[in-house]
Design an enzyme around this catalytic site. Sequence first.
Site, PDB file in Angstrom:
ATOM      1  CG  PHE A 114       6.730  83.289 -83.060  1.00  0.00           C
ATOM      2  CD1 PHE A 114       6.406  82.957 -84.375  1.00  0.00           C
ATOM      3  CD2 PHE A 114       6.016  82.676 -82.041  1.00  0.00           C
ATOM      4  CE1 PHE A 114       5.411  82.033 -84.654  1.00  0.00           C
ATOM      5  CE2 PHE A 114       5.017  81.771 -82.297  1.00  0.00           C
ATOM      6  CZ  PHE A 114       4.707  81.445 -83.612  1.00  0.00           C
ATOM      7  CE  LYS A 168      12.028  89.924 -75.477  1.00  0.00           C
ATOM      8  NZ  LYS A 168      11.991  88.686 -76.309  1.00  0.00           N
ATOM      9  CD  GLU A 171      12.957  84.361 -77.396  1.00  0.00           C
ATOM     10  OE1 GLU A 171      12.303  85.417 -77.521  1.00  0.00           O
ATOM     11  OE2 GLU A 171      12.638  83.456 -76.600  1.00  0.00           O
ATOM     12  CB  SER A 228       1.538  82.476 -74.809  1.00  0.00           C
ATOM     13  OG  SER A 228       2.588  82.660 -73.887  1.00  0.00           O
ATOM     14  CB  CYS A 288      -3.343  86.681 -81.965  1.00  0.00           C
ATOM     15  SG  CYS A 288      -3.588  88.279 -82.720  1.00  0.00           S
TER      16      CYS A 288
END
Length: 497
Positions: free
Chosen positions: A150, A174, A177, A227, A282
């Site tokens: 995200f 993908k 979401e 993650s 990150c």
Amino acid sequence: MTRRIDHWINGKLYQGADDQSGDVTDPATGQCVARVDFASSTDVDIAVAAATAAFPAWAATSLAKRTTIMFRFRELLNARAGELAAIITAEHGKVLSDAAGEVARGQEVVEFACGIPHLVKGSFTSSASTQVDVHSVREPLGPVAVIGPFNFPAMVPMWFFPLAIAAGNTVVLKPSEKVPTAAMWLAELWREAGLPDGVFNVVHGGSTTVDALLKHPDIQAVSFVGSTPVAKHVYTAGTAAGKRVQAFGGAKNHMVVLPDADLDLAADQAVNAGYGSAGERCMAISVCVAVGDCADALVDKIRERTVTLRTGDGRRGCDMGPLVTAASRDRVRSYIDAGAREGATLVVDGRGVEPDADGDGFFVGPTLFDHVTPDMSIYTDEIFGPVLGVVRVATHDEALALINSNPYGNGTAIFTNNGREARRFQSQVQVGMIGVNVPVPVPMAYYSFGGWKNSLFGDTHAHGSEGVHFFTRAKVVTSRWPDQANAGLNLTFPQNA
Ligand code: NAD
């Protein structure tokens, strides 16, 4: 009526067969702004079928034609980058200037991929043996999957898909979401740039959609970012299904400050790298390692700067935006509770922040802990929020030992004016990306991005030459044109002559 976000398959919008969907929220207001379809395995089959059907023609398209489309995409993105930044801020929450920075860093990879004719160039050896020539080529793999986190709705997918497409592969993206709109905007941009239908597809969803991609026999490779536990799962399941996988995981990045460093510069950079994007990077610095007697002064300087930051709606010129969801906000708050309970000194407490925003956004203000120790959960866990902890150590060696015993190895930085100590640090630290007086050392597109240890599963980093290798495979051709002099039977192993 709530906006509905469909998938993008074969150059157009596609409504999922399933009725699964998720809320998309504006984190600055807490409002649900859209509902996103979740792809079932049937929807994934349809997307992969489109990518599979588009592959032969796209792989056979000349490099000159592919490059023309890459350049057009680059020009369109350049002209309309502000639209994409606004979409990122509306769904992720990061402030507009930071969203624009994310787009610019993704754009660098597009520019790198515009050089694909050079990047996939093979080598040729004439007369390797008598009348024998050898040459190598790199060919695309087929349909590949890109699965994003995200926190960088545009940049992280752009670490992968420009090179994948330029090299002749087809893509099923993908996105997370939580932030699905950026991927749809990029899909429209590809269409405008003239990319053939089916080369770039987008499916939305969560773990079910990811697992359907991992199992799909026609997906040849998977680039995943998220993650660490999910990265491990994706690597294990993807490689077990025979795919090439690079799975980038979480991080705990340390910034070491030696006593000789310019403490004002170090404090500025600790604040920028700790609280930028509300710590949801990150490569964010979450641990500041103060060496020797600089700790008191350094903590003071970081505190002075931290309390000036304005938290609020990213569209209002604030320094720091909200967390992405209410669950993230609650998780970060619970870590602050734990840090205080476990005995760290809470120097700046972001739990009571009064944000410059309307509605009920997911805010936690910048938070600073001192006297953090390696056994505390605020040290051991990736918090992924605006929480910076200072660990005090006596020596540079102790700082190195701390970093090297951490299970993550994504990024790290040292602040010093001593070149010898900086060189020692960069050679002894076991981390993939290192900054010397640079707090967030994200490599340029023509180098490769990637961490060590639990920050990356797989052995290939993103973009740069490693990205080109990941999305291509090598062939070596040994050729000899018929000549009577070579006729006759000889069963010995071919030797150079
Ligand atoms: P996440 O792991 O929750 O989700 C990442 C992706 O995996 C999403 O697309 C999500 O839909 C999917 N997913 C979630 N759970 C899944 C499951 N059980 N099975 C299969 N798929 C699943 O990560 P996030 O919260 O979106 O992103 C933040 C994390 O990403 C942080 O840990 C951060 O450090 C990491 N990250 C790493 C890098 C890097 O380069 N190493 C870069 C950006 C973010």
